[in-house]
Design an enzyme around this catalytic site. Sequence first.
Site, short mmCIF file in Angstrom:
data_model
loop_
_atom_site.label_atom_id
_atom_site.label_comp_id
_atom_site.label_asym_id
_atom_site.label_seq_id
_atom_site.Cartn_x
_atom_site.Cartn_y
_atom_site.Cartn_z
N PRO A 189 0.68 -1.08 0.16
CA PRO A 189 -0.11 0.04 0.06
C PRO A 189 0.72 1.24 -0.10
O PRO A 189 1.87 1.17 0.79
CB PRO A 189 -0.83 -0.02 1.28
CG PRO A 189 -0.70 -1.59 1.59
CD PRO A 189 0.83 -2.16 1.21
N LYS A 190 0.43 2.30 -0.86
CA LYS A 190 1.06 3.51 -0.62
C LYS A 190 0.49 4.62 0.41
O LYS A 190 -0.52 4.88 0.01
CB LYS A 190 1.22 4.11 -2.31
CG LYS A 190 1.99 5.34 -2.37
CD LYS A 190 1.88 6.15 -3.50
CE LYS A 190 2.88 7.06 -3.75
NZ LYS A 190 2.47 8.29 -2.80
N PHE A 191 1.21 4.72 1.37
CA PHE A 191 0.53 5.55 2.23
C PHE A 191 0.72 6.99 1.96
O PHE A 191 1.61 7.51 1.18
CB PHE A 191 1.53 5.39 3.77
CG PHE A 191 0.97 3.96 4.23
CD1 PHE A 191 0.26 3.97 5.40
CD2 PHE A 191 1.37 2.76 3.82
CE1 PHE A 191 -0.26 2.93 6.09
CE2 PHE A 191 1.12 1.56 4.65
CZ PHE A 191 -0.09 1.56 5.76
#
Length: 302
Positions: free
Chosen positions: A22-24
Site C-alpha cells: 500500500p502507498k501511504f
Amino acid sequence: MRVALAATVRTLPRGAGLAYEPKFDGHRLVVVRTAEDVVLQARSGRIVTAAFPDLAAAARQLPAGTVLDGEVVVWHGGRTDFALVQRRAAATAARAAVLAQSLPASYAAFDVLELAGLDLRGRTYERRRVLLVDLLLPLGPPLQPVPMTTDPELAATWYETLPASGIEGLVVKRLDQTYPAGRRGWQKLRHTEVRDAAVVGYTGTPRRPLALVLVLPVGDETPLVSSPLTAALRADVAAAVAEREAPARTPAGSRAGGATVTAIGLGEVPYRPLDPPLTAEVRHPSTARHPPPEVLRLRTEL
C-alpha cells in the site's frame, strides 16, 4: 541518503516476482539509528528529528547502525490524514512535544537500508523485506512494516478498498531488485488522476501568489499555469516561498517576474521562477491540456 523513487503506471503490473505494498499518504522519512542517537531525515535531506520526538524515542529501540526508509503518517478517524502530517512537520520543537501527545505519528517502514552497520542496499528486496519484518515486528507501533503481498488479486483488492483508510494506491517492486537509490526503480499506481507536478514558478507576488506554473510528469514538459489557487493554498505557497532565502531566483540579468509562460485563454503571463522547484499534487487529465491543472495541495518537503 538518496531514497528510491517510483514511476507512475496506469494499470496494475502483474507477473511473477512482483511485490505489492500500500502507498501511504504521508511524508517520506529516513530513520537513522547511530551509535549515539537517532536522526530523522526528510527526502529533501533536511534533518527533522525535533518535529517528531515520538518517532525518535521509538527509534532508539533499534540497534545501532540501522537505517530505515518509510513514510511518517498520522491516523485520525480511522484513516491517514496528510494535513495532520503537515501540521506535525511544521511545528516548533516546543509545539512538537505537545502534538506528539495529541496527534501521535506512526512510521510505515517499507525498507531497511542498513542493519548493524551493514549496507543492505545491494541485497534483493525479498531479503531486505525479511530482515525488515524480523527487526520491527518485535518492537510494535509506532514503527511498523508496511503490509506486503505477492498475490496480484489481493493487491487489486487492496487497491479498490484501502482508499477509505487514506491509502493512495500501491507501490510495486521486484523481489530480486536491489535498492534503487535516487532512481525511479519502483512503480506506483494511484487511485485517481492525481499526480505530482514540479512547481517551477508562480504568478502574483510572494505574499499573494495567484496560480502556480507547473511541469507535469507526462507530456512534453511545457510549463502550464494552474487554475487560480484557493485562499488556503495561497497561504501555503506564500509560507513556502517565505522560508527560502531566495524565493524567486531568476537568470542573471533578469528580474523576478520577468519570465513568461503561455496560459490557457490568457496568452503570455509573467511569473516568478522557483529554483529548485517545489512539488504539488494536481488533478489533470493525462491526454489533454484543457482545462488548466487544478492544484490540490502543496507537497512541502520536511
